[in-house]
Structure formats: C-alpha cells, structure tokens
Design a protein around this motif. Structure first.
Motif, PDB file in Angstrom:
ATOM      1  N   THR A 148       0.837  -1.221   0.000  1.00 59.26           N
ATOM      2  CA  THR A 148       0.000   0.000   0.000  1.00 59.26           C
ATOM      3  C   THR A 148       0.864   1.260   0.000  1.00 59.26           C
ATOM      4  O   THR A 148       0.344   2.377   0.179  1.00 59.26           O
ATOM      5  CB  THR A 148      -0.921   0.005   1.243  1.00 59.26           C
ATOM      6  N   SER A 151       0.531   3.649   3.026  1.00 59.22           N
ATOM      7  CA  SER A 151      -0.776   4.200   3.416  1.00 59.22           C
ATOM      8  C   SER A 151      -1.290   3.487   4.669  1.00 59.22           C
ATOM      9  O   SER A 151      -1.901   4.087   5.542  1.00 59.22           O
ATOM     10  CB  SER A 151      -1.808   4.018   2.307  1.00 59.22           C
ATOM     11  N   ILE A 152      -1.062   2.179   4.700  1.00 53.94           N
ATOM     12  CA  ILE A 152      -1.398   1.385   5.892  1.00 53.94           C
ATOM     13  C   ILE A 152      -0.073   0.971   6.505  1.00 53.94           C
ATOM     14  O   ILE A 152       0.731   0.266   5.877  1.00 53.94           O
ATOM     15  CB  ILE A 152      -2.238   0.143   5.526  1.00 53.94           C
ATOM     16  N   THR A 153       0.140   1.406   7.720  1.00 51.60           N
ATOM     17  CA  THR A 153       1.436   1.162   8.362  1.00 51.60           C
ATOM     18  C   THR A 153       1.486  -0.170   9.102  1.00 51.60           C
ATOM     19  O   THR A 153       2.574  -0.683   9.380  1.00 51.60           O
ATOM     20  CB  THR A 153       1.744   2.284   9.368  1.00 51.60           C
ATOM     21  N   ALA A 155      -0.863  -4.091   9.759  1.00 51.50           N
ATOM     22  CA  ALA A 155      -2.014  -4.976   9.544  1.00 51.50           C
ATOM     23  C   ALA A 155      -1.840  -6.184  10.445  1.00 51.50           C
ATOM     24  O   ALA A 155      -0.904  -6.972  10.282  1.00 51.50           O
ATOM     25  CB  ALA A 155      -2.095  -5.387   8.090  1.00 51.50           C
ATOM     26  N   LEU A 166      -6.355  -2.626  10.767  1.00 51.60           N
ATOM     27  CA  LEU A 166      -5.462  -1.910   9.848  1.00 51.60           C
ATOM     28  C   LEU A 166      -5.242  -0.491  10.363  1.00 51.60           C
ATOM     29  O   LEU A 166      -6.210   0.211  10.696  1.00 51.60           O
ATOM     30  CB  LEU A 166      -6.092  -1.866   8.452  1.00 51.60           C
ATOM     31  N   THR A 167      -3.972  -0.111  10.421  1.00 51.22           N
ATOM     32  CA  THR A 167      -3.629   1.228  10.930  1.00 51.22           C
ATOM     33  C   THR A 167      -3.211   2.139   9.767  1.00 51.22           C
ATOM     34  O   THR A 167      -2.281   1.801   9.025  1.00 51.22           O
ATOM     35  CB  THR A 167      -2.468   1.145  11.954  1.00 51.22           C
ATOM     36  N   LEU A 168      -3.940   3.291   9.631  1.00 48.85           N
ATOM     37  CA  LEU A 168      -3.627   4.254   8.570  1.00 48.85           C
ATOM     38  C   LEU A 168      -2.475   5.163   8.995  1.00 48.85           C
ATOM     39  O   LEU A 168      -2.310   5.470  10.192  1.00 48.85           O
ATOM     40  CB  LEU A 168      -4.851   5.098   8.251  1.00 48.85           C
ATOM     41  N   SER A 169      -1.698   5.614   8.015  1.00 49.87           N
ATOM     42  CA  SER A 169      -0.579   6.528   8.289  1.00 49.87           C
ATOM     43  C   SER A 169      -1.127   7.923   8.641  1.00 49.87           C
ATOM     44  O   SER A 169      -2.249   8.275   8.268  1.00 49.87           O
ATOM     45  CB  SER A 169       0.338   6.620   7.070  1.00 49.87           C
ATOM     46  N   ALA A 187      -9.222   1.694   2.595  1.00 49.02           N
ATOM     47  CA  ALA A 187      -8.425   0.803   3.457  1.00 49.02           C
ATOM     48  C   ALA A 187      -9.272  -0.393   3.902  1.00 49.02           C
ATOM     49  O   ALA A 187      -8.798  -1.538   3.946  1.00 49.02           O
ATOM     50  CB  ALA A 187      -7.915   1.587   4.661  1.00 49.02           C
ATOM     51  N   ILE A 212     -10.568  -0.203  11.006  1.00 52.33           N
ATOM     52  CA  ILE A 212      -9.587   0.808  10.548  1.00 52.33           C
ATOM     53  C   ILE A 212      -9.342   1.776  11.704  1.00 52.33           C
ATOM     54  O   ILE A 212     -10.296   2.307  12.293  1.00 52.33           O
ATOM     55  CB  ILE A 212     -10.103   1.580   9.317  1.00 52.33           C
TER      56      ILE A 212
END
Length: 236
Positions: A148, A151-153, A155, A166-169, A187, A212
């Motif tokens: 990604t 974008s996703i740091t 999972a 899922l962790t977003l940046s 995401a 998310i």
C-alpha cells in the motif's frame, strides 16, 4: 376250509366205490380192474387236490406278499432318498444364503470402513489447506505496508476479537470530511479483499470484522455486526 371238507367227503365216496368194485366178482376182471384204478385215482385226487390248491394259494399269497413287501420297501427307500435329497438341497440353499449374507455384511462393513477412511482423509486435507491459507494470510499481512506504499502502516489479526486491524498513516489522515471517509473506506475494502483472497481459514481463526484505526489506536471504521458492511465511526 370248505374245499377240504368236500375233498374229504369225495375221498370217502370214491374209496367206498373202489372197495365195492374190488369185491365185486360178478364183473369181468378187466372191466373191474379198470374201474378200480379209475376210482382209486379219483379218491387220491379228491384227497390231495384241496391241500395242493391251498398250498399253491398260500405260495401265491406268500409270493404276492413278498412282492408287495419288496415294492413297499423300494418305495420307502425311494422316499427316503428323495427326503435326503430335499434336505441336501435345503441345506445347500441355506449355506449359500448364509455365505451370501456374510459376503454382503463384509462388503457393507468394508464399504463403511472405506467411507470413514475417505471422510477422515477429506477432513484432514481440508484442515491442512485451511491452515496453509491462514499462514499465507499472515504473510500477506506483513506485506501490506509495502503493497500500500505506506498508506497502511500496520495490519494485524486479533484472534480474540476475530478482527483484522489496519492502521492508517498520519499522512493519510491529513484529509478532511468526505475525502478522509473515502480513504478510510479504501483501506477497509483492501482489508476485505485480502481476507477473501486467502480464505477459507480454520474454524478457530475466522475474520468477522475489519477495523480501521489511526496510529493512536482510535477506531475510524469497522464492519457492521450482521451484514458486515462498512460503518464509518465519524457518522455516529
């Protein structure tokens, strides 16, 4: 019995006549001798005849009785042989039926055993495949940040809550309003696609929800409880 009495009477009569002829000197010697011989023959015949006939009858009766006995014995023997043959056929049929029944029982038992073995093999293969799928899923989770482009740091799968987190940046979260919602939805969709591409998983390792969140652990979106659809938490 009546014939014997009649023979006895005739014997007496002819015997008397013979005696009288023998004593009659007035007749010619040749005639007297001839009549005497003739009456003597009649006398002997009347005496012996009934007993001879009785003896013949007894012999005939004995012969007939013996023949009847032999015929009865032969018939009885034939009946015994038929009964033995019938019993032999019955035993043969019973034995054949028993062998057939045992063969069917063994065949059914063998078929059941083979079916159970096949069932165990199918179940074992299924479990192995599901475990391999989950192992691949975990490997794919580790590749999410690179696939990604950051974008996703992170999972991670939480087995306790059966959720994929899922962790977003922080850069992705700089957006506001509808744009931020679309990024969060993207995401969430990516997480669902990842699960769908790797499942089925073992029964104790199911993914029932996609969550998310931001880097601080704040929840931004999740899957609905019943339909497992996208739910944006900011819309509450």
């Amino acid at each position: 019995m009546g014939e014997k009495i009649l023979g006895l009477v005739l014997t007496i009569v002819f015997g008397y006549i013979t005696y009288r002829l023998y004593k009659n000197n007035s007749m010619k010697k040749g005639v007297r001798l001839g009549l005497t011989i003739f009456t003597s023959i009649l006398t002997v015949s009347s005496l012996v005849g009934p007993y001879t006939e009785s003896s013949n009858k007894a012999t005939d009766s004995s012969t007939v009785s013996k023949a009847d006995s032999q015929a009865f014995s032969k018939k009885a023997s034939s009946n015994n042989e038929k009964e033995k043959e019938k019993e032999s056929r019955s035993e043969s049929k019973s034995s054949a039926a028993k062998v057939k029944s045992e063969s069917k029982s063994q065949s059914a038992s063998s078929s059941k055993s083979e079916s159970q073995s096949e069932s165990k093999l199918v179940e074992s293969t299924k479990n192995k495949n599901e475990q391999k799928n989950f192992e691949k899923f975990q490997q794919d989770l580790g590749d999410v940040p690179s696939t990604t482009k950051g974008s996703i740091t992170s999972a991670k799968y939480d087995q306790t809550s059966e959720a994929l987190k899922l962790t977003l940046s922080d850069e992705a979260l700089d957006l506001q309003g509808a744009q931020l919602k679309e990024v969060v939805r993207a995401a969430w969709n990516a997480g669902n696609s990842l699960v769908d591409s790797d499942k089925p998983f073992p029964d104790d390792k199911q993914v029932v929800s996609i969550i998310i969140q931001d880097s601080a652990g704040n929840q931004l979106a999740h899957s609905s409880a019943f339909l497992h659809e996208f739910k944006y938490d900011a819309d509450k």
